[in-house]
Design a protein around this motif. Structure first.
Motif, PDB file in Angstrom:
ATOM      1  N   PRO A 101      92.996  -7.067  -7.827  1.00  0.00           N
ATOM      2  CA  PRO A 101      92.382  -6.418  -7.112  1.00  0.00           C
ATOM      3  C   PRO A 101      91.316  -6.248  -7.247  1.00  0.00           C
ATOM      4  O   PRO A 101      90.016  -6.448  -6.334  1.00  0.00           O
ATOM      5  CB  PRO A 101      92.875  -4.504  -6.751  1.00  0.00           C
ATOM      6  N   LEU A 102      91.032  -6.035  -8.968  1.00  0.00           N
ATOM      7  CA  LEU A 102      89.810  -6.323  -9.582  1.00  0.00           C
ATOM      8  C   LEU A 102      89.314  -7.289  -8.901  1.00  0.00           C
ATOM      9  O   LEU A 102      87.157  -7.342  -8.511  1.00  0.00           O
ATOM     10  CB  LEU A 102      89.494  -5.967 -10.787  1.00  0.00           C
ATOM     11  N   ALA A 103      89.487  -8.416  -8.709  1.00  0.00           N
ATOM     12  CA  ALA A 103      88.530  -9.654  -9.085  1.00  0.00           C
ATOM     13  C   ALA A 103      88.718 -10.015  -7.103  1.00  0.00           C
ATOM     14  O   ALA A 103      87.497 -10.130  -7.231  1.00  0.00           O
ATOM     15  CB  ALA A 103      89.907 -10.849  -9.139  1.00  0.00           C
ATOM     16  N   ARG A 104      88.917  -9.426  -6.435  1.00  0.00           N
ATOM     17  CA  ARG A 104      88.618  -9.578  -5.026  1.00  0.00           C
ATOM     18  C   ARG A 104      87.572  -8.166  -5.304  1.00  0.00           C
ATOM     19  O   ARG A 104      86.458  -8.822  -4.603  1.00  0.00           O
ATOM     20  CB  ARG A 104      89.672  -8.858  -4.508  1.00  0.00           C
ATOM     21  N   LYS A 105      87.409  -7.899  -5.982  1.00  0.00           N
ATOM     22  CA  LYS A 105      86.451  -5.934  -5.685  1.00  0.00           C
ATOM     23  C   LYS A 105      85.241  -7.123  -6.249  1.00  0.00           C
ATOM     24  O   LYS A 105      83.675  -6.937  -5.780  1.00  0.00           O
ATOM     25  CB  LYS A 105      86.500  -5.562  -6.841  1.00  0.00           C
ATOM     26  N   SER A 110      82.529 -16.102 -14.627  1.00  0.00           N
ATOM     27  CA  SER A 110      83.739 -15.689 -14.514  1.00  0.00           C
ATOM     28  C   SER A 110      84.857 -16.001 -13.962  1.00  0.00           C
ATOM     29  O   SER A 110      85.671 -16.373 -14.199  1.00  0.00           O
ATOM     30  CB  SER A 110      83.780 -14.690 -15.247  1.00  0.00           C
ATOM     31  N   LEU A 111      84.098 -15.240 -12.378  1.00  0.00           N
ATOM     32  CA  LEU A 111      85.650 -15.666 -11.565  1.00  0.00           C
ATOM     33  C   LEU A 111      85.415 -17.071 -11.441  1.00  0.00           C
ATOM     34  O   LEU A 111      86.936 -17.328 -11.287  1.00  0.00           O
ATOM     35  CB  LEU A 111      84.881 -14.953 -10.444  1.00  0.00           C
ATOM     36  N   PHE A 127      91.836 -11.146 -19.977  1.00  0.00           N
ATOM     37  CA  PHE A 127      90.278 -10.822 -20.813  1.00  0.00           C
ATOM     38  C   PHE A 127      89.292 -11.450 -20.252  1.00  0.00           C
ATOM     39  O   PHE A 127      88.106 -10.857 -20.556  1.00  0.00           O
ATOM     40  CB  PHE A 127      90.884 -11.900 -22.114  1.00  0.00           C
ATOM     41  N   ASN A 128      88.766 -12.555 -19.807  1.00  0.00           N
ATOM     42  CA  ASN A 128      87.931 -12.864 -19.084  1.00  0.00           C
ATOM     43  C   ASN A 128      87.705 -12.207 -17.713  1.00  0.00           C
ATOM     44  O   ASN A 128      86.491 -11.956 -17.447  1.00  0.00           O
ATOM     45  CB  ASN A 128      88.761 -14.383 -18.487  1.00  0.00           C
ATOM     46  N   LEU A 129      88.765 -11.751 -17.511  1.00  0.00           N
ATOM     47  CA  LEU A 129      88.683 -10.666 -16.307  1.00  0.00           C
ATOM     48  C   LEU A 129      87.769  -9.121 -16.353  1.00  0.00           C
ATOM     49  O   LEU A 129      86.735  -8.504 -16.341  1.00  0.00           O
ATOM     50  CB  LEU A 129      89.540  -9.728 -15.496  1.00  0.00           C
ATOM     51  N   GLU A 130      87.945  -9.219 -17.591  1.00  0.00           N
ATOM     52  CA  GLU A 130      87.527  -7.619 -18.587  1.00  0.00           C
ATOM     53  C   GLU A 130      86.182  -8.569 -19.203  1.00  0.00           C
ATOM     54  O   GLU A 130      85.497  -7.397 -18.824  1.00  0.00           O
ATOM     55  CB  GLU A 130      87.938  -7.558 -19.641  1.00  0.00           C
TER      56      GLU A 130
END
Length: 399
Positions: A368-372, A352-353, A332-335
């Motif tokens: 991967p999305l967090a890294r991006k 958020s990160l 959720f927090n990543l979204e």
């Protein structure tokens, strides 16, 4: 040491550190704008320019070259080898006493609680799962259906739950291939146990593997077929409703990823949400199904549809603190971070990160999305935000 898949531009920025971009560019003999475009991934430098940049930064030219193609941006396989070996039957020989079904049940339930709540869940699973897999398989082989029908069904229920966990672990560590194997084993175990609820949960797990493999039609068909089977199964009503709701959410995700926003919204509104309101917050078969989980999917639908503002509006009313699954809170927090990124709100993305790092640092390093998003803030954000994002990237192993 930087991650092997880090693009050239991000490597240059990392090694440049606090040195001013215009100073480095001038010493190399290129314009600051050209160096900026290289660092942002908009330009690929020629080998002579790359060599000159490396000399000026005091590193070998090879240090600026990614070991894997830059477009993939996918971290290497992070599945624990001992877990993979145990799952494939290459673990240590079983010379320990045979585990009782009740003992195995306690160990699997404990592993699930750790997996859903621990900040270091990948490390924890590396310690717990190899022996648990071997012991469960040993018990399953020893207690055959003919000689020990009751014990065999008990062990098959345990085995199904264990492979539900393995499906989730393997998908999160990048092994979608083995995740499919785990989902299939879970389904076979649930069927051997003659357990309709676990069979439906196994189909829910299989649906998630198919979603990860982008087999959207297959995921939706399996989920909706399982809903139909549940209607005829001898299961108490709360369990039937909750499991059916969780399966409808699989279909919701498939429809959203096919860009059929209307169908996804209708299914969530007409099937998943009423089921969640009926049963309340819960965690049936480790699915974390309930009103909060439905709301999280609503955020994802609006984000997938490109309406980040609406997604954030929905997210404002979501409170994940009481969810039994840390992974759902993380997702959720990543979204939410992704929504802020679409709106180019780098300070909010960074915040958020940092919250995700506090919540689940091992998940942050493997996503991967967090890294991006980290790399995006480093490239695009103000100097203060870029420096904080780079420090975060260093802590989780991107740099």
């Amino acid at each position: 040491m930087v991650a092997s898949d880090l693009p050239i531009g991000d490597r240059i920025r990392h090694y440049r550190g606090e040195r001013r971009q215009d100073v480095v560019a001038g010493l190399v003999g290129i314009t600051p704008d050209y160096l900026s475009q290289i660092e942002r991934g908009l330009k690929v430098p020629s080998l002579p320019i790359l060599h000159a940049i490396a000399q000026e930064l005091g590193v070998p030219t090879a240090a600026l070259l990614a070991d894997t193609p830059a477009p993939s941006r996918i971290p290497p396989d992070t599945a624990e080898p001992a877990i993979v070996r145990a799952m494939m039957g290459y673990g240590p020989p079983r010379d320990t006493p045979l585990a009782e079904p009740a003992a195995l049940r306690g160990r699997v339930d404990s592993a699930w609680r750790v997996w859903q709540s621990s900040r270091t869940r990948f490390t924890d699973m590396a310690d717990a799962l190899p022996d648990l897999i071997a012991d469960t398989e040993y018990a399953a082989r020893t207690h055959g259906p003919a000689a020990h029908p009751g014990r065999h069904r008990s062990i098959m229920r345990v085995r199904a739950d264990l492979y539900f966990l393995l499906r989730s672990y393997l998908r999160r560590t990048g092994r979608v291939d083995l995740s499919m194997v785990a989902a299939d084993r879970a389904l076979r175990a649930a069927e051997e146990a003659d357990d309709p609820l676990r069979t439906a949960a196994a189909q829910w797990n299989l649906g998630h593997v198919l979603l990860a493999a982008q087999e959207l039609d297959g995921a939706e068909q399996i989920a909706l077929r399982a809903v139909e089977e549940l209607r005829r199964a001898p299961i108490t009503e709360p369990g039937r409703v909750a499991m059916s709701g969780a399966l409808h959410l699989v279909a919701v995700v498939a429809e959203a990823r096919r860009r059929d926003w209307s169908a996804a919204r209708d299914r969530l509104r007409n099937h998943a949400r009423p089921a969640a309101r009926s049963v309340g917050e819960g965690n049936i078969m480790w699915t974390v199904f309930g009103p909060t989980n439905v709301a999280l999917h609503e955020v994802s639908i609006e984000m997938e549809a490109g309406d980040a503002s609406e997604a954030l509006r929905v997210a404002d009313d979501v409170d994940t603190k009481d969810l039994p699954s840390m992974e759902r809170s993380f997702t959720f927090n990543l979204e939410v971070a992704r929504c802020h990124n679409v709106r180019r709100e780098d300070a909010a993305v960074l915040l958020s990160l940092l919250e995700l790092e506090d919540l689940a640092p091992e998940d942050l390093a493997r996503t991967p999305l967090a890294r991006k998003l980290m790399l995006t803030v480093i490239r695009r954000g103000r100097a203060t935000h870029a420096r904080q994002a780079e420090k975060l990237a260093e802590r989780v192993g991107v740099f």
